[in-house]
Scaffold this motif. Structure first.
Motif, mmCIF file in Angstrom:
data_model
loop_
_atom_site.group_PDB
_atom_site.id
_atom_site.type_symbol
_atom_site.label_atom_id
_atom_site.label_comp_id
_atom_site.label_asym_id
_atom_site.label_seq_id
_atom_site.Cartn_x
_atom_site.Cartn_y
_atom_site.Cartn_z
ATOM 1 N N THR A 28 0.857 -1.188 0.000
ATOM 2 C CA THR A 28 0.000 0.000 0.000
ATOM 3 C C THR A 28 0.893 1.237 0.000
ATOM 4 N N PRO A 29 0.317 2.445 -0.135
ATOM 5 C CA PRO A 29 1.169 3.646 -0.091
ATOM 6 C C PRO A 29 2.003 3.763 1.179
ATOM 7 N N ASN A 30 1.465 3.316 2.310
ATOM 8 C CA ASN A 30 2.264 3.327 3.535
ATOM 9 C C ASN A 30 3.267 2.188 3.558
ATOM 10 N N GLY A 31 2.839 1.022 3.124
ATOM 11 C CA GLY A 31 3.727 -0.132 3.163
ATOM 12 C C GLY A 31 4.956 0.017 2.290
ATOM 13 N N VAL A 32 4.780 0.589 1.096
ATOM 14 C CA VAL A 32 5.913 0.662 0.170
ATOM 15 C C VAL A 32 6.974 1.661 0.611
ATOM 16 N N LYS A 33 6.652 2.545 1.533
ATOM 17 C CA LYS A 33 7.693 3.441 2.039
ATOM 18 C C LYS A 33 8.880 2.630 2.566
ATOM 19 N N VAL A 34 8.575 1.604 3.342
ATOM 20 C CA VAL A 34 9.648 0.847 3.986
ATOM 21 C C VAL A 34 10.326 -0.097 3.002
ATOM 22 N N SER A 35 9.566 -0.742 2.130
ATOM 23 C CA SER A 35 10.207 -1.634 1.157
ATOM 24 C C SER A 35 11.087 -0.854 0.189
ATOM 25 N N ILE A 36 10.636 0.325 -0.242
ATOM 26 C CA ILE A 36 11.479 1.165 -1.098
ATOM 27 C C ILE A 36 12.739 1.574 -0.355
ATOM 28 N N SER A 90 5.210 3.952 9.698
ATOM 29 C CA SER A 90 6.121 4.036 8.555
ATOM 30 C C SER A 90 7.078 5.213 8.646
ATOM 31 N N GLY A 91 6.616 6.366 9.125
ATOM 32 C CA GLY A 91 7.503 7.520 9.249
ATOM 33 C C GLY A 91 8.610 7.268 10.247
ATOM 34 N N ALA A 92 8.267 6.666 11.373
ATOM 35 C CA ALA A 92 9.273 6.343 12.382
ATOM 36 C C ALA A 92 10.277 5.331 11.841
ATOM 37 N N ARG A 226 11.206 -1.826 -7.618
ATOM 38 C CA ARG A 226 11.153 -3.088 -6.859
ATOM 39 C C ARG A 226 10.301 -2.929 -5.608
ATOM 40 N N GLY A 227 10.543 -1.851 -4.874
ATOM 41 C CA GLY A 227 9.866 -1.663 -3.596
ATOM 42 C C GLY A 227 8.366 -1.532 -3.708
ATOM 43 N N LEU A 228 7.888 -1.046 -4.833
ATOM 44 C CA LEU A 228 6.450 -0.891 -5.026
ATOM 45 C C LEU A 228 5.710 -2.226 -5.085
#
Length: 234
Positions: A28-36, A90-92, A226-228
């Motif tokens: 999701t938009p929040n989830g992909v922050k960390v994978s990216i 995700s921000g943290a 990839r992260g997306l």
């Protein structure tokens, strides 16, 4: 081998390699922050797909790591002081990974806080507003007879896109020539406006120039591409 048995989530989603970072997420938009972020910094990790459609975040195992029942969350077996650390929001997580690796966050104090303010802008404004717009435009909210909630989120999303347009005019990235966690925090949400939410026309996204160009620059980055799609949807 690191012992992660103190984290009940590992009983539901066992770690194949407990010596590396464990990611619990969905793209999701929040989830992909960390994978990216993890793809960009090259930190070894193991991704566990959490099926939010099946309410897996509301089970006791997931709630033991994130009592708020949202993705993403991580366990870093090599946390501060060499002890395992569980972390959600995700921000943290972006800030933690940037500081852990010394990447994608300026060391200059003024620039560092400038990046953090844009991460908070995403967390406090872009994410909540764009998410509500998606609900009222594409999902069940579109059936509501009262259109005032929809118009509120549509207008605010349009305004926030203009804030980003102003910021990105004449810049490659949020911080100018330097790619940072501010860009990573924002890309999933901004990409969704003209993509998954199909709200480009109603937010006047298509009338912008700097924002779409920034989106294309980020999507061209291999780590972003990839992260997306990490982890693969269940």
């Amino acid at each position: 081998m690191t012992d992660l048995s103190a984290f009940p989530i590992t009983k539901r989603w066992p770690a194949q390699n407990p010596d590396i970072l464990q990611l619990y997420s969905t793209p999701t938009p929040n989830g992909v922050k960390v994978s990216i972020m993890l793809e960009e910094i090259g930190l070894p990790y193991e991704a566990h797909s959490i099926n939010i459609g099946q309410n897996e975040t509301w089970g006791p195992e997931y709630l033991s790591l994130n009592p708020n029942g949202k993705i993403p969350a991580i366990i870093d077996p090599n946390g501060p002081g060499g002890k395992p650390l569980g972390l959600f929001e995700s921000g943290a997580i972006l800030l933690y990974l940037a500081e852990k690796t010394g990447k994608l966050l300026p060391t200059d104090p003024a620039a560092r806080y400038e990046v953090i303010q844009w991460v908070m802008f995403q967390m406090a404004a872009v994410g909540p507003m764009f998410g509500q717009l998606g609900f009222f435009h594409k999902f069940a909210g579109k059936e509501f007879e009262d259109k005032r909630p929809f118009e509120r989120y549509r207008a605010e999303s349009e305004r926030l896109l203009k804030v980003l347009e102003t910021r990105l005019t004449g810049r490659q990235f949020i911080m100018g020539d330097e790619y940072t966690i501010a860009d990573i925090a924002l890309i999933g949400w901004v990409r969704n406006i003209n993509g998954f939410y199909e709200a480009g026309e109603i937010t006047k996204y298509n009338e912008l120039t700097a924002v779409p160009a920034w989106v294309e620059r980020l999507l061209a980055r291999p780590a972003v591409a990839r992260g997306l799609n990490i982890p693969a949807r269940a």
